[in-house]
Design a protein around this motif. Structure first.
Motif, PDB file in Angstrom:
ATOM      1  N   UNK A  89      -2.715 -97.619 -82.534  1.00 50.97           N
ATOM      2  CA  UNK A  89      -1.707 -98.417 -83.245  1.00 50.97           C
ATOM      3  C   UNK A  89      -0.290 -97.863 -83.105  1.00 50.97           C
ATOM      4  N   UNK A  90      -0.150 -96.707 -82.466  1.00 49.89           N
ATOM      5  CA  UNK A  90       1.181 -96.178 -82.168  1.00 49.89           C
ATOM      6  C   UNK A  90       1.750 -96.778 -80.884  1.00 49.89           C
ATOM      7  N   UNK A  91       0.946 -97.550 -80.173  1.00 53.00           N
ATOM      8  CA  UNK A  91       1.393 -98.194 -78.944  1.00 53.00           C
ATOM      9  C   UNK A  91       2.567 -99.115 -79.234  1.00 53.00           C
ATOM     10  N   UNK A  92       3.678 -98.889 -78.516  1.00 55.20           N
ATOM     11  CA  UNK A  92       4.904 -99.655 -78.760  1.00 55.20           C
ATOM     12  C   UNK A  92       5.976 -99.204 -77.778  1.00 55.20           C
ATOM     13  N   UNK A  93       7.038 -99.967 -77.732  1.00 55.95           N
ATOM     14  CA  UNK A  93       8.264 -99.497 -77.104  1.00 55.95           C
ATOM     15  C   UNK A  93       9.055 -98.753 -78.168  1.00 55.95           C
ATOM     16  N   UNK A  94       9.429 -97.536 -77.865  1.00 55.00           N
ATOM     17  CA  UNK A  94      10.153 -96.687 -78.798  1.00 55.00           C
ATOM     18  C   UNK A  94      11.640 -96.659 -78.423  1.00 55.00           C
ATOM     19  N   UNK A  95      12.481 -96.898 -79.420  1.00 55.94           N
ATOM     20  CA  UNK A  95      13.920 -96.956 -79.228  1.00 55.94           C
ATOM     21  C   UNK A  95      14.592 -95.868 -80.057  1.00 55.94           C
ATOM     22  N   UNK A  96      15.589 -95.226 -79.501  1.00 53.56           N
ATOM     23  CA  UNK A  96      16.436 -94.393 -80.337  1.00 53.56           C
ATOM     24  C   UNK A  96      17.712 -95.175 -80.666  1.00 53.56           C
ATOM     25  N   UNK A  97      18.301 -94.821 -81.780  1.00 57.92           N
ATOM     26  CA  UNK A  97      19.474 -95.522 -82.269  1.00 57.92           C
ATOM     27  C   UNK A  97      20.373 -94.547 -83.009  1.00 57.92           C
ATOM     28  N   UNK A  98      21.651 -94.876 -83.056  1.00 58.10           N
ATOM     29  CA  UNK A  98      22.641 -94.009 -83.695  1.00 58.10           C
ATOM     30  C   UNK A  98      23.399 -94.777 -84.766  1.00 58.10           C
ATOM     31  N   UNK A  99      23.659 -94.075 -85.863  1.00 56.44           N
ATOM     32  CA  UNK A  99      24.427 -94.645 -86.961  1.00 56.44           C
ATOM     33  C   UNK A  99      25.411 -93.609 -87.490  1.00 56.44           C
ATOM     34  N   UNK A 100      26.567 -94.063 -87.911  1.00 52.47           N
ATOM     35  CA  UNK A 100      27.557 -93.133 -88.447  1.00 52.47           C
ATOM     36  C   UNK A 100      27.227 -92.751 -89.887  1.00 52.47           C
ATOM     37  N   UNK A 101      26.127 -93.294 -90.415  1.00 49.86           N
ATOM     38  CA  UNK A 101      25.640 -92.893 -91.731  1.00 49.86           C
ATOM     39  C   UNK A 101      24.273 -92.238 -91.541  1.00 49.86           C
ATOM     40  N   UNK A 102      23.490 -92.175 -92.590  1.00 54.85           N
ATOM     41  CA  UNK A 102      22.096 -91.725 -92.518  1.00 54.85           C
ATOM     42  C   UNK A 102      21.276 -92.853 -93.103  1.00 54.85           C
ATOM     43  N   UNK A 103      20.499 -93.529 -92.271  1.00 56.26           N
ATOM     44  CA  UNK A 103      19.841 -94.742 -92.721  1.00 56.26           C
ATOM     45  C   UNK A 103      18.556 -94.959 -91.952  1.00 56.26           C
ATOM     46  N   UNK A 104      17.633 -95.687 -92.564  1.00 54.53           N
ATOM     47  CA  UNK A 104      16.403 -96.105 -91.906  1.00 54.53           C
ATOM     48  C   UNK A 104      16.416 -97.618 -91.645  1.00 54.53           C
ATOM     49  N   UNK A 105      17.558 -98.223 -91.857  1.00 52.87           N
ATOM     50  CA  UNK A 105      17.689 -99.675 -91.675  1.00 52.87           C
ATOM     51  C   UNK A 105      18.243-100.006 -90.297  1.00 52.87           C
ATOM     52  N   UNK A 106      17.549-100.889 -89.594  1.00 55.84           N
ATOM     53  CA  UNK A 106      17.984-101.269 -88.249  1.00 55.84           C
ATOM     54  C   UNK A 106      19.364-101.915 -88.250  1.00 55.84           C
ATOM     55  N   UNK A 107      19.701-102.611 -89.329  1.00 58.89           N
ATOM     56  CA  UNK A 107      20.998-103.295 -89.358  1.00 58.89           C
ATOM     57  C   UNK A 107      22.149-102.301 -89.480  1.00 58.89           C
ATOM     58  N   UNK A 108      21.841-101.057 -89.870  1.00 63.05           N
ATOM     59  CA  UNK A 108      22.894-100.038 -89.996  1.00 63.05           C
ATOM     60  C   UNK A 108      23.107 -99.282 -88.686  1.00 63.05           C
ATOM     61  N   UNK A 109      22.252 -99.538 -87.683  1.00 57.75           N
ATOM     62  CA  UNK A 109      22.383 -98.840 -86.402  1.00 57.75           C
ATOM     63  C   UNK A 109      23.514 -99.455 -85.596  1.00 57.75           C
ATOM     64  N   UNK A 110      24.308 -98.596 -84.985  1.00 56.21           N
ATOM     65  CA  UNK A 110      25.469 -99.064 -84.226  1.00 56.21           C
ATOM     66  C   UNK A 110      25.226 -99.050 -82.719  1.00 56.21           C
ATOM     67  N   UNK A 111      24.338 -98.176 -82.273  1.00 62.79           N
ATOM     68  CA  UNK A 111      24.053 -98.063 -80.847  1.00 62.79           C
ATOM     69  C   UNK A 111      22.548 -97.942 -80.667  1.00 62.79           C
ATOM     70  N   UNK A 112      22.079 -98.534 -79.563  1.00 66.13           N
ATOM     71  CA  UNK A 112      20.660 -98.532 -79.248  1.00 66.13           C
ATOM     72  C   UNK A 112      20.431 -98.131 -77.805  1.00 66.13           C
ATOM     73  N   UNK A 113      19.322 -97.435 -77.575  1.00 66.89           N
ATOM     74  CA  UNK A 113      18.866 -97.227 -76.224  1.00 66.89           C
ATOM     75  C   UNK A 113      18.047 -98.420 -75.759  1.00 66.89           C
ATOM     76  N   UNK A 114      17.573 -98.354 -74.518  1.00 60.62           N
ATOM     77  CA  UNK A 114      16.824 -99.473 -73.954  1.00 60.62           C
ATOM     78  C   UNK A 114      15.326 -99.361 -74.209  1.00 60.62           C
TER      79      UNK A 114
END
Length: 122
Positions: A89-114
């Motif tokens: 169940x860990x099978x997935x595409x894994x993305x890293x993301x950057x935020x200028x805050x500290x958050x677990x919300x995708x909408x707060x991410x400013x940059x994403x990898x592919x």
């Protein structure tokens, strides 16, 4: 502007381990909280883990606690996700993301990898 590039994905049997890396461009890496998200086929993208800019604060989704570890090396502009005792169940595409805050919300991410694909077979 921050560019992110993931690596380290692959195929592994259940119970195995993988270490994902995310290399970031730019000279202000330590100012960004870094997150890992994942998206399984047919499912929405979900939060996996987050680490603060200094590396002193962490959060994990309950399903990976005790199995995954997020870390970062600001000298090398890189964040890692060590994944142990992997499950199908860990099978997935894994993305890293950057935020200028500290958050677990995708909408707060400013940059994403592919993304990088992790496949865990039973």
């Amino acid at each position: 502007q921050v560019q992110l590039e993931e690596s380290g994905g692959g195929s592994v049997q259940a119970g195995g381990s993988l270490r994902l890396s995310c290399a970031a461009s730019g000279r202000t890496f330590s100012r960004y909280g870094m997150d890992w998200f994942r998206q399984a086929p047919g499912k929405e993208r979900e939060f996996v883990a987050a680490i603060s800019g200094t590396g002193g604060y962490f959060e994990y989704v309950d399903s990976v606690k005790g199995r995954f570890t997020i870390s970062r090396d600001n000298a090398y502009n890189t964040v890692y996700l060590q994944m142990n005792t992997l499950r199908p169940e860990d099978t997935a595409v894994y993305y890293c993301a950057a935020t200028s805050t500290f958050s677990r919300s995708a909408v707060r991410m400013e940059y994403w990898g592919k993304g990088t694909l992790v496949t865990v077979s039973s």
